[in-house]
Design a protein around this motif. Structure first.
Motif, PDB file in Angstrom:
ATOM      1  N   GLY A  99      44.106  39.254 117.731  1.00  0.00           N
ATOM      2  CA  GLY A  99      44.959  39.257 118.920  1.00  0.00           C
ATOM      3  C   GLY A  99      46.157  40.177 118.798  1.00  0.00           C
ATOM      4  O   GLY A  99      46.935  40.325 119.747  1.00  0.00           O
ATOM      5  N   GLU A 100      46.301  40.797 117.649  1.00  0.00           N
ATOM      6  CA  GLU A 100      47.454  41.660 117.415  1.00  0.00           C
ATOM      7  C   GLU A 100      47.146  42.510 116.179  1.00  0.00           C
ATOM      8  O   GLU A 100      46.375  42.094 115.324  1.00  0.00           O
ATOM      9  CB  GLU A 100      48.683  40.788 117.152  1.00  0.00           C
ATOM     10  N   SER A 139      47.486  52.180 119.601  1.00  0.00           N
ATOM     11  CA  SER A 139      47.964  51.457 120.775  1.00  0.00           C
ATOM     12  C   SER A 139      47.158  51.845 122.014  1.00  0.00           C
ATOM     13  O   SER A 139      46.880  51.002 122.868  1.00  0.00           O
ATOM     14  CB  SER A 139      49.449  51.734 120.991  1.00  0.00           C
ATOM     15  N   VAL A 145      43.332  50.086 121.759  1.00  0.00           N
ATOM     16  CA  VAL A 145      43.048  48.646 121.838  1.00  0.00           C
ATOM     17  C   VAL A 145      43.898  47.992 122.929  1.00  0.00           C
ATOM     18  O   VAL A 145      44.921  48.539 123.341  1.00  0.00           O
ATOM     19  CB  VAL A 145      43.318  47.934 120.480  1.00  0.00           C
ATOM     20  N   ARG A 146      43.467  46.804 123.361  1.00  0.00           N
ATOM     21  CA  ARG A 146      44.164  46.103 124.445  1.00  0.00           C
ATOM     22  C   ARG A 146      45.015  44.952 123.920  1.00  0.00           C
ATOM     23  O   ARG A 146      45.294  44.013 124.651  1.00  0.00           O
ATOM     24  CB  ARG A 146      43.153  45.573 125.473  1.00  0.00           C
ATOM     25  N   VAL A 147      45.373  45.011 122.662  1.00  0.00           N
ATOM     26  CA  VAL A 147      46.254  43.968 122.108  1.00  0.00           C
ATOM     27  C   VAL A 147      47.535  44.631 121.602  1.00  0.00           C
ATOM     28  O   VAL A 147      47.569  45.838 121.389  1.00  0.00           O
ATOM     29  CB  VAL A 147      45.565  43.182 120.958  1.00  0.00           C
ATOM     30  N   PRO A 148      48.598  43.848 121.412  1.00  0.00           N
ATOM     31  CA  PRO A 148      49.854  44.432 120.942  1.00  0.00           C
ATOM     32  C   PRO A 148      49.720  45.062 119.550  1.00  0.00           C
ATOM     33  O   PRO A 148      48.969  44.577 118.711  1.00  0.00           O
ATOM     34  CB  PRO A 148      50.805  43.228 120.879  1.00  0.00           C
ATOM     35  N   VAL A 149      50.458  46.151 119.365  1.00  0.00           N
ATOM     36  CA  VAL A 149      50.478  46.829 118.069  1.00  0.00           C
ATOM     37  C   VAL A 149      51.900  46.776 117.504  1.00  0.00           C
ATOM     38  O   VAL A 149      52.866  47.139 118.184  1.00  0.00           O
ATOM     39  CB  VAL A 149      50.025  48.299 118.209  1.00  0.00           C
ATOM     40  N   ASP A 173      54.355  47.966 120.495  1.00  0.00           N
ATOM     41  CA  ASP A 173      54.888  46.822 121.227  1.00  0.00           C
ATOM     42  C   ASP A 173      55.996  46.142 120.441  1.00  0.00           C
ATOM     43  O   ASP A 173      56.799  45.412 121.002  1.00  0.00           O
ATOM     44  CB  ASP A 173      53.760  45.817 121.488  1.00  0.00           C
ATOM     45  N   LYS A 211      47.996  44.588 128.536  1.00  0.00           N
ATOM     46  CA  LYS A 211      47.499  44.010 127.299  1.00  0.00           C
ATOM     47  C   LYS A 211      47.418  42.502 127.498  1.00  0.00           C
ATOM     48  O   LYS A 211      48.345  41.883 127.991  1.00  0.00           O
ATOM     49  CB  LYS A 211      48.430  44.356 126.147  1.00  0.00           C
ATOM     50  N   VAL A 212      46.278  41.935 127.141  1.00  0.00           N
ATOM     51  CA  VAL A 212      46.073  40.490 127.270  1.00  0.00           C
ATOM     52  C   VAL A 212      45.629  39.968 125.912  1.00  0.00           C
ATOM     53  O   VAL A 212      44.740  40.561 125.306  1.00  0.00           O
ATOM     54  CB  VAL A 212      45.004  40.203 128.350  1.00  0.00           C
ATOM     55  N   PRO A 213      46.207  38.888 125.373  1.00  0.00           N
ATOM     56  CA  PRO A 213      47.144  37.958 125.994  1.00  0.00           C
ATOM     57  C   PRO A 213      48.514  38.554 126.337  1.00  0.00           C
ATOM     58  O   PRO A 213      48.931  39.557 125.778  1.00  0.00           O
ATOM     59  CB  PRO A 213      47.299  36.864 124.934  1.00  0.00           C
ATOM     60  N   MET A 219      51.708  38.278 125.510  1.00  0.00           N
ATOM     61  CA  MET A 219      52.275  37.708 124.282  1.00  0.00           C
ATOM     62  C   MET A 219      53.619  38.342 123.975  1.00  0.00           C
ATOM     63  O   MET A 219      53.720  39.549 123.840  1.00  0.00           O
ATOM     64  CB  MET A 219      51.311  37.927 123.120  1.00  0.00           C
TER      65      MET A 219
END
Lengths: 252, 202
Positions: free
Chosen positions: A167-168, A192, A195-199, A221, B114-116, B118
């Motif tokens: 998720g990250e 970044s 991918v679609r998650v926080p970096v 992020d 971006k999902v979730p 967060m």
């Protein structure tokens, strides 16, 4: 909108916070629980603890630190280091960790990412990766503190990790770590964008501008650092005021 | 007495810790008789909607919660716990919730986001409420979620947050309260909200 996050990182060995420069040459700093509370009060958005201990005795000490930290602070914190199995995940989550990050074991057994994500949700699973640029200009993934090349391409590995349920991503650039000459902007931006998650960018912060660069140009992020905070070179509140003035949304 | 419903999902210790720190007398249980005696029932939750509602059914808690809601007992849902208060969720399928409040839980459109969702996001005031009397539009709270509440009943929404869409962050209808973020992880602002909650329910 979501704010950019500032994350102090605490490397913990034998119950004490330490910080390595290029992963060797370790200096002792402080009590982890005291330092965690201090950072939470000072405006840190999150904390990361890395357990760099080796023996099982020391691992018990570390688990106790996790519990005490959970009792003390009221911001999220991530635990990394020494997590090899779902059982390790269980122990840390039960002790009060909000997220657990995995590095080498995820390379050895990618299914661990999937199993942990299924059990706790993706938001609890952080993929931590150490990367280094090769002579072809691509970025490779290393393990064991940067000593062992995995044969993996950084961008491909990040995508795969996210597909499996991470998720990250914490992206640590081996070349810039401890050098204080700025984050590795190029690879941070590429990951970044991929991918679609926080970096979370890690490794290289030396001054406030480095944070600004990686959170804007580098599209990170969040920005993680250890030494500039531990040694009081940068105060978190002042850093956030600086970022806000430059138009970056932060929590103040 | 305040009950935190232990229905076998996620990490609920942090909620317990936060409430205890504020001097609240908290019991973590899934015992129906205990829950029936509670002044306030906290429904925490991290994880998937399907597992959560499945466990509430498995432990026979659905009727218990509905009955207590009707009786006027405070019901406070946090994160996934808030989502459970609603009619329906579309997380990995289509699942009925407790139906204590009107609305549906839908996924963020992840084409641009971006999902979730967060991290720390700013609260935006929609209306006044005792629960949030000292909160302002400059306060940030900590979110972690991939689905959000969509509802025509705008009256219930006290604060929203902005993430591509308006995300209901704090909701309340009479004795039913929901928080989409994690007050127990939201620093001083979270403590403020929980303290207000304490004033309200104790």
């Amino acid at each position: 909108m979501l704010t950019k996050r500032i994350i102090p990182c605490l490397d913990v060995r034998n119950g004490r916070v330490v910080k390595g420069t290029k992963f060797t040459d370790i200096r002792d700093v402080d009590d982890p629980v005291v330092l965690a509370a201090f950072y939470a009060q000072a405006g840190a958005d999150e904390l990361v603890f890395y357990d760099i201990t080796a023996s099982s005795d020391e691992r018990e000490i570390f688990l106790d630190i996790v519990k005490k930290t959970a009792d003390t602070i009221d911001i999220p914190f991530t635990i990394g280091g020494g997590i090899r199995s779902l059982a390790d995940f269980d122990r840390l989550m039960k002790a009060g960790a909000d997220k657990v990050s995995i590095n080498s074991p995820a390379v050895n057994d990618p299914q661990l990412i999937k199993e942990a994500a299924l059990r706790y949700g993706s938001q609890c699973v952080v993929l931590s990766m150490d990367v280094k640029k090769n002579d072809k200009g691509r970025w490779d993934v290393y393990v064991k503190g940067g000593r062992e090349y995995t044969g993996l391409d950084a961008i491909e590995w990040a995508k795969r990790g996210v597909a499996l349920g991470a998720g990250e991503i914490v992206l640590n650039s081996i070349d810039t770590d401890g050098v204080k000459d700025g984050y590795a902007l190029e690879i941070t931006r590429e990951i970044s964008d991929s991918v679609r998650v926080p970096v979370i960018a890690s490794g290289g912060a030396g001054n406030m501008e480095h944070f600004y660069e990686v959170l804007t140009d580098g599209k990170a992020d969040a920005a993680l650092s250890a030494s500039v905070f531990h040694f009081g070179e940068i105060e978190i509140r002042k850093l956030k005021e600086y970022l806000k003035k430059k138009g970056v949304e932060v929590r103040l | 007495m305040i009950v935190i419903v232990d229905y076998g999902v996620g990490n609920i210790r942090n909620v317990e810790r936060a409430l205890t720190k504020l001097g609240m007398e908290v019991i973590v249980t899934r015992d129906i008789e205990m829950i029936d005696q509670a002044k306030a029932i906290i429904l925490p939750g991290v994880g998937a909607f399907r597992d959560a509602i499945g466990n509430l059914i498995k432990y026979d808690l659905v009727d218990c919660l509905k009955r207590n809601a009707e009786k006027g007992t405070w019901i406070v849902g946090i994160c996934l716990g808030m989502q459970l208060l609603y009619d329906k969720s579309y997380e990995d399928g289509e699942y009925e919730g407790l139906g204590l409040l009107r609305g549906e839980i839908v996924k963020f459109d992840d084409s641009d986001l971006k999902v979730p969702h967060m991290g720390w996001n700013r609260l935006i005031k929609q209306r006044e409420d005792e629960l949030t009397q000292d909160l302002t539009d400059q306060d940030y709270v900590y979110f972690v979620h991939s689905y959000y509440l969509k509802s025509d009943d705008k009256e219930q929404i006290i604060f929203t947050s902005s993430y591509g869409v308006d995300v209901p962050a704090i909701v309340r209808k009479d004795n039913i309260i929901g928080m989409q973020f994690h007050p127990e992880k939201s620093g001083a602002v979270g403590v403020k909200i929980l303290r207000n909650l304490k004033e309200l329910i104790v």
